[in-house]
Design a protein around this motif. Structure first.
Motif, PDB file in Angstrom:
ATOM      1  N   THR A  42     -11.150  23.703 -32.914  1.00 10.57           N
ATOM      2  CA  THR A  42     -10.957  22.668 -31.895  1.00 10.57           C
ATOM      3  C   THR A  42     -12.333  22.061 -31.621  1.00 10.57           C
ATOM      4  O   THR A  42     -13.357  22.661 -31.993  1.00 10.57           O
ATOM      5  CB  THR A  42     -10.384  23.271 -30.593  1.00 10.57           C
ATOM      6  N   PRO A  43     -12.402  20.924 -30.950  1.00 13.94           N
ATOM      7  CA  PRO A  43     -13.714  20.285 -30.742  1.00 13.94           C
ATOM      8  C   PRO A  43     -14.693  21.161 -29.967  1.00 13.94           C
ATOM      9  O   PRO A  43     -15.899  21.041 -30.134  1.00 13.94           O
ATOM     10  CB  PRO A  43     -13.375  19.024 -29.950  1.00 13.94           C
ATOM     11  N   ASP A  44     -14.196  22.082 -29.106  1.00 12.52           N
ATOM     12  CA  ASP A  44     -15.148  22.889 -28.325  1.00 12.52           C
ATOM     13  C   ASP A  44     -15.636  24.111 -29.101  1.00 12.52           C
ATOM     14  O   ASP A  44     -16.302  24.980 -28.558  1.00 12.52           O
ATOM     15  CB  ASP A  44     -14.527  23.301 -26.980  1.00 12.52           C
ATOM     16  N   GLY A  45     -15.293  24.210 -30.368  1.00 14.35           N
ATOM     17  CA  GLY A  45     -15.825  25.298 -31.193  1.00 14.35           C
ATOM     18  C   GLY A  45     -14.926  26.518 -31.212  1.00 14.35           C
ATOM     19  O   GLY A  45     -15.176  27.463 -31.951  1.00 14.35           O
ATOM     20  N   SER A  46     -13.870  26.517 -30.383  1.00 23.38           N
ATOM     21  CA  SER A  46     -12.930  27.647 -30.454  1.00 23.38           C
ATOM     22  C   SER A  46     -11.897  27.342 -31.546  1.00 23.38           C
ATOM     23  O   SER A  46     -12.099  26.435 -32.346  1.00 23.38           O
ATOM     24  CB  SER A  46     -12.260  27.863 -29.094  1.00 23.38           C
ATOM     25  N   TYR A 379      -7.754  15.103 -34.048  1.00 24.21           N
ATOM     26  CA  TYR A 379      -8.567  14.923 -32.841  1.00 24.21           C
ATOM     27  C   TYR A 379      -9.285  13.578 -32.911  1.00 24.21           C
ATOM     28  O   TYR A 379      -9.917  13.267 -33.933  1.00 24.21           O
ATOM     29  CB  TYR A 379      -9.610  16.036 -32.732  1.00 24.21           C
ATOM     30  N   LYS A 381     -12.161  11.243 -31.049  1.00 22.92           N
ATOM     31  CA  LYS A 381     -13.239  11.252 -30.045  1.00 22.92           C
ATOM     32  C   LYS A 381     -13.059  10.019 -29.171  1.00 22.92           C
ATOM     33  O   LYS A 381     -12.944   8.895 -29.662  1.00 22.92           O
ATOM     34  CB  LYS A 381     -14.587  11.226 -30.784  1.00 22.92           C
ATOM     35  N   GLU A 387     -12.503  13.421 -20.742  1.00 15.41           N
ATOM     36  CA  GLU A 387     -11.803  14.073 -21.853  1.00 15.41           C
ATOM     37  C   GLU A 387     -12.397  13.563 -23.155  1.00 15.41           C
ATOM     38  O   GLU A 387     -12.055  12.468 -23.616  1.00 15.41           O
ATOM     39  CB  GLU A 387     -10.322  13.721 -21.778  1.00 15.41           C
ATOM     40  N   ASP A 388     -13.330  14.339 -23.690  1.00 13.09           N
ATOM     41  CA  ASP A 388     -14.073  13.897 -24.872  1.00 13.09           C
ATOM     42  C   ASP A 388     -13.182  13.585 -26.069  1.00 13.09           C
ATOM     43  O   ASP A 388     -13.419  12.664 -26.819  1.00 13.09           O
ATOM     44  CB  ASP A 388     -15.043  15.000 -25.286  1.00 13.09           C
ATOM     45  N   TYR A 389     -12.182  14.477 -26.250  1.00 17.43           N
ATOM     46  CA  TYR A 389     -11.296  14.313 -27.419  1.00 17.43           C
ATOM     47  C   TYR A 389      -9.847  14.230 -26.958  1.00 17.43           C
ATOM     48  O   TYR A 389      -9.455  14.911 -26.013  1.00 17.43           O
ATOM     49  CB  TYR A 389     -11.406  15.528 -28.344  1.00 17.43           C
TER      50      TYR A 389
END
Ligand SMILES: C[S@@+](CC[C@H](N)C(=O)[O-])C[C@H]1O[C@@H](n2cnc3c(N)ncnc32)[C@H](O)[C@@H]1O
Length: 499
Positions: A42-46, A379, A381, A387-389
């Motif tokens: 996911t965009p947050d690295g998780s 996703y 951007k 909400e970044d993505y």
């Protein structure tokens, strides 16, 4: 030219010429009775809560295996292996283990034909069935062509409290004849400090016939490796990681391939996975043939080879290219929720740049008839601080009866998930009513540009790349469509979106 085949290796191997390959490495599923999952970031690295099954390692005595068995018994395999399988059948009955062994035997028999007379085969397995596999290989390749049982030892991972830690795999090495190629020099390993020191000062001599040698003088090129190899598996942060479960380290494949090939040779991997052996063959300037039964694997290999070796020249076979191919794929997919249907879904989603697979299999099993909702996502951007993505959801539907009702339902799913929009892929040309319904949900704005919230795509349009998706292409991060590693022993999490 190098070749990458999408398909069942049992069929593909029949198309490969006899006596044409120098080295075969195969790492078939081990009969571990589980699914191997793959995770997207996911965009947050998780990692995304949903995941996709890379491949299933379940073997059943079913119609397919019964036919493999009958064909094998009637085919040109030697009587020794046929007698052996008959004996195994009376011992193991029509069990999962017999099914596994019958399937492996049928492939090994074809592989022996394909191997050049001076070629070598390495079969990678684990102690689940290695005791049976060695007997099968003895019967197909001949006891006298058994060369090594290599024990690959590693550390890490879990330990059962009531057993010694199970930390090795087994790799059988057989030649086709006694005149096989082997070169230890490229795979020599460093001496340990203690033995280098001891050997340096050793005055010991060896006698062979009437010749005297400084037998214990260290070899300048390094030590001749034993048949047990201490090679670390990939750590979770290893840059080599593709996210594919069961991925083997390149250092292991380098030792195998370099010991048994020379310039101009061809390497074949009929259970290619994410293509570790192919990567190493390409890196060493060898020719290669890879086969895998999943679109996922073929896409991962294709992307990796193209990125790592932009000049690589290879051809992909078996993925649909014409209307007839796609019709056949859909005919095979028959039942929605079947493995073949899932293959179609994966192929369809992967035609969309930047898309991740998003498949609902919360208990690891293949849900029959599970065609309710979201099959992929992208996703986007947004450059919006709140909400970044945001997501664009993808749904893949099949059948002639797909119509406005399904588009409406998917519109609702898009809204419930606060997604930017949706891409609705179906196996038919959208009707006027479907198009009207899609247009009724309007547009969204990104960077002051407007895009349609709901897009309808006919899967046949993927064939000639005719489709034109109204999505903010420059706001897609391609890295987010590439699976990543994660401890895949972790229990599957719930599906993260509302359907
Ligand atoms: C253990 S993995 C191989 C991993 C590989 N050595 C690597 O390093 O990535 C086994 C692979 O065999 C593939 N496979 C299973 N049955 C197959 C078949 N009948 N034909 C071709 N590939 C098959 C699976 O899809 C899976 O990718």
């Amino acid at each position: 030219m190098n070749q990458l085949f999408y398909g069942d290796n049992l069929e593909v191997l029949k198309q490969i010429k006899n006596d044409s390959v120098d080295l075969i490495y195969l790492d078939p599923p081990f009969n571990s009775k589980r699914n191997y999952n793959i995770f997207f970031p996911t965009p947050d690295g998780s990692f995304n809560k949903a995941q996709t099954i890379a491949f299933s390692d379940f073997w059943k005595w079913d119609e397919y295996t019964a036919k493999v068995y009958d064909d094998f018994m009637l085919g040109e395999a030697n009587t020794q292996i046929k007698d052996f399988l008959t004996a195994l059948k009376s011992f193991l009955a029509e069990s999962d283990m017999l099914s596994y062994l019958v399937n492996i035997s049928a492939r090994l028999n074809l592989l022996r034909n394909i191997l050049k007379p001076n070629g070598t085969i390495f079969l990678h397995c684990d102690p689940t069935a290695s005791h049976y596999i060695k007997l099968i290989m003895d019967n197909i390749f001949g006891v006298k062509n058994f060369r090594n049982e290599i024990i690959w030892c590693y550390r890490g991972g879990g330990v059962s409290k009531k057993d010694f830690a199970k930390k090795h795999d087994v790799i059988f090495r057989y030649s086709k004849t006694k005149d096989y190629f082997f070169n230890v020099d490229p795979v020599r390993i460093p001496y340990s400090e203690a033995s280098a020191e001891r050997l340096k000062n050793s005055k010991a001599k060896a006698f062979r016939g009437d010749k005297v040698y400084d037998s214990y003088k260290p070899n300048e090129k390094g030590k001749h490796p034993e048949d047990w190899w201490e090679i670390q598996p990939l750590s979770s942060s290893d840059p080599e990681r593709t996210g594919y479960p069961t991925q083997k380290p390149r250092r292991l494949l380098r030792r195998i391939i370099q010991s048994s090939t020379q310039k101009g040779d061809t390497v074949l991997d009929p259970f290619a996975g994410c293509g570790t052996s192919i990567h190493v063959a390409e890196e060493l300037g060898l020719k290669w043939i890879g086969i895998d039964i999943t679109c996922l694997s073929i896409n991962i290999i294709k992307n990796n080879i193209e990125n790592a070796f932009p000049k690589s020249n290879f051809k992909v076979h078996g993925l649909p290219k014409t209307k007839r191919d796609l019709d056949n794929m859909l005919k095979e997919a028959k039942e929605i929720g079947s493995d073949k249907w899932y293959e179609f879904q994966h192929w369809a989603v992967n035609n969309i740049p930047g898309a991740q697979d998003y498949v609902r299999k919360s208990d690891g099993s293949i849900k029959k008839g599970a065609d309710g909702g979201i099959d992929g996502l992208i996703y986007i951007k947004t450059f919006d601080s709140k909400e970044d993505y945001k997501k664009i959801l993808i749904s893949v539907k099949g059948g002639k009866n797909i119509g406005v009702k399904e588009v409406r339902e998917f519109n609702r799913t898009v809204q419930k998930n606060n997604a930017l929009g949706g891409i609705f892929i179906s196996t038919r040309e959208p009707t006027k009513e479907m198009t009207k319904e899609a247009l009724s949900v309007g547009m969204y704005k990104i960077n002051n540009k407007k895009f349609n919230k709901m897009m309808l795509v006919n899967s046949f349009d993927f064939l000639d790349k005719k489709f034109n998706l109204d999505i903010p292409q420059s706001n897609i991060d391609p890295a987010l469509s590439i699976p990543r590693s994660r401890d895949d022993s972790e229990k599957q999490l719930d599906f993260g979106l509302i359907q």
